[in-house]
Write a protein that holds these residues in place. Structure first.
Motif, PDB file in Angstrom:
ATOM      1  N   VAL A  39       0.836  -1.207   0.000  1.00  0.00           N
ATOM      2  CA  VAL A  39       0.000   0.000   0.000  1.00  0.00           C
ATOM      3  C   VAL A  39       0.864   1.247   0.000  1.00  0.00           C
ATOM      4  CG1 VAL A  39      -1.604   1.348   1.406  1.00  0.00           C
ATOM      5  CG2 VAL A  39      -2.042  -1.047   1.000  1.00  0.00           C
ATOM      6  N   TRP A  40       1.932   1.227   0.774  1.00  0.00           N
ATOM      7  CA  TRP A  40       2.820   2.397   0.842  1.00  0.00           C
ATOM      8  C   TRP A  40       3.419   2.687  -0.529  1.00  0.00           C
ATOM      9  CZ3 TRP A  40       7.908   3.825   0.157  1.00  0.00           C
ATOM     10  CH2 TRP A  40       8.283   5.049   0.727  1.00  0.00           C
ATOM     11  N   SER A  43       0.616   3.720  -3.025  1.00  0.00           N
ATOM     12  CA  SER A  43       0.071   5.069  -2.828  1.00  0.00           C
ATOM     13  C   SER A  43       0.989   6.123  -3.429  1.00  0.00           C
ATOM     14  CB  SER A  43      -0.168   5.338  -1.346  1.00  0.00           C
ATOM     15  OG  SER A  43       1.055   5.361  -0.650  1.00  0.00           O
ATOM     16  N   ALA A  50      -3.465   1.202  -4.723  1.00  0.00           N
ATOM     17  CA  ALA A  50      -3.502   1.301  -3.253  1.00  0.00           C
ATOM     18  C   ALA A  50      -4.940   1.172  -2.755  1.00  0.00           C
ATOM     19  CB  ALA A  50      -2.890   2.620  -2.794  1.00  0.00           C
ATOM     20  N   ILE A  53      -6.059  -2.472  -2.842  1.00  0.00           N
ATOM     21  CA  ILE A  53      -5.555  -3.251  -1.706  1.00  0.00           C
ATOM     22  C   ILE A  53      -6.370  -2.923  -0.454  1.00  0.00           C
ATOM     23  CG2 ILE A  53      -3.579  -3.692  -0.192  1.00  0.00           C
ATOM     24  CD1 ILE A  53      -1.769  -3.017  -2.640  1.00  0.00           C
ATOM     25  N   ARG A  54      -6.618  -1.632  -0.209  1.00  0.00           N
ATOM     26  CA  ARG A  54      -7.384  -1.229   0.975  1.00  0.00           C
ATOM     27  C   ARG A  54      -8.808  -1.781   0.949  1.00  0.00           C
ATOM     28  NH1 ARG A  54      -4.567   3.902  -0.023  1.00  0.00           N
ATOM     29  NH2 ARG A  54      -3.023   4.138   1.647  1.00  0.00           N
ATOM     30  N   GLY A  60      -7.721  -5.924   3.085  1.00  0.00           N
ATOM     31  CA  GLY A  60      -8.066  -4.529   3.306  1.00  0.00           C
ATOM     32  C   GLY A  60      -8.363  -4.137   4.742  1.00  0.00           C
ATOM     33  N   VAL A  63      -5.185  -3.783   6.824  1.00  0.00           N
ATOM     34  CA  VAL A  63      -4.372  -2.644   6.372  1.00  0.00           C
ATOM     35  C   VAL A  63      -4.996  -1.331   6.835  1.00  0.00           C
ATOM     36  CG1 VAL A  63      -3.604  -1.375   4.326  1.00  0.00           C
ATOM     37  CG2 VAL A  63      -3.346  -3.856   4.419  1.00  0.00           C
ATOM     38  N   THR A  64      -6.301  -1.174   6.640  1.00  0.00           N
ATOM     39  CA  THR A  64      -6.938   0.092   7.013  1.00  0.00           C
ATOM     40  C   THR A  64      -6.969   0.284   8.529  1.00  0.00           C
ATOM     41  OG1 THR A  64      -9.132  -0.920   6.842  1.00  0.00           O
ATOM     42  CG2 THR A  64      -8.327   0.280   4.911  1.00  0.00           C
ATOM     43  N   GLU A  67      -3.499   1.515   9.383  1.00  0.00           N
ATOM     44  CA  GLU A  67      -3.293   2.894   8.920  1.00  0.00           C
ATOM     45  C   GLU A  67      -4.066   3.896   9.777  1.00  0.00           C
ATOM     46  OE1 GLU A  67      -2.323   2.686   4.190  1.00  0.00           O
ATOM     47  OE2 GLU A  67      -4.435   2.602   4.757  1.00  0.00           O
TER      48      GLU A  67
END
Length: 125
Positions: A39-40, A43, A50, A53-54, A60, A63-64, A67
Motif C-alpha cells: 500500500v505504501w 500510494s 492502493a 488493496i485497501r 483490506g 491494512v486500514t 493505517e
C-alpha cells in the motif's frame, strides 16, 4: 514524481503484494507487513492500486485498521501468533546451531508479544 520512480514503486508494490499473498499460505512469511509495504509503494505510484488493496475483502480491513489506528484486528493477531508458533517449531527442528536457533526463536517470541499487545480496532472495518 519521475516516470522511472513511479515504475519502480509500482513494481515494488506488486512484489510486496505477491509476497503478502504467499505469506498468507506459508509459515515464516508474513502477510500484513508486506501488504502495508504494498500500500505504501502503491500510494506513491498508483492510488488506484492502493485503493484496491485497501478495499480487498481479505487484506483490506487489516491494512486500514493499521493505517487508521495502529491497531491489529483480533483474528489477525491470532493468525499471526499461530504462524509465529509454527515458525518457531520449524526452526527448533531445522536449525542446528543452538545460538542461531535461540536468537531466532526469541526474536519471534518477542514479535508475538508485540503483536498481542497492539490495540484492537475501535472502528469497524
Amino acid at each position: 514524481m519521475s516516470h522511472v520512480r513511479r515504475v519502480v514503486f509500482m513494481a515494488l508494490a506488486g512484489v510486496c503484494l505477491l509476497l503478502g499473498v504467499i505469506g498468507a499460505f506459508l509459515p515464516l512469511m508474513p502477510t500484513t507487513c508486506f501488504m502495508l509495504l504494498a500500500v505504501w509503494f502503491a500510494s506513491r505510484s498508483s492510488p488506484r492500486f492502493a485503493a484496491w488493496i485497501r478495499q480487498h475483502p481479505r487484506f483490506g480491513p487489516t491494512v486500514t485498521a493499521w493505517e487508521a489506528e495502529r491497531a491489529i484486528p483480533r483474528h489477525a493477531k491470532w493468525t499471526a501468533v499461530v504462524m509465529l508458533l509454527v515458525s518457531m517449531a520449524l526452526l527448533a527442528f531445522s536449525v542446528s546451531l543452538v545460538w542461531l536457533k535461540s536468537v531466532l526463536i526469541i526474536g519471534l517470541a518477542l514479535l508475538a508479544v508485540w503483536i498481542l499487545t497492539r490495540p484492537e480496532p475501535v472502528t469497524t472495518t
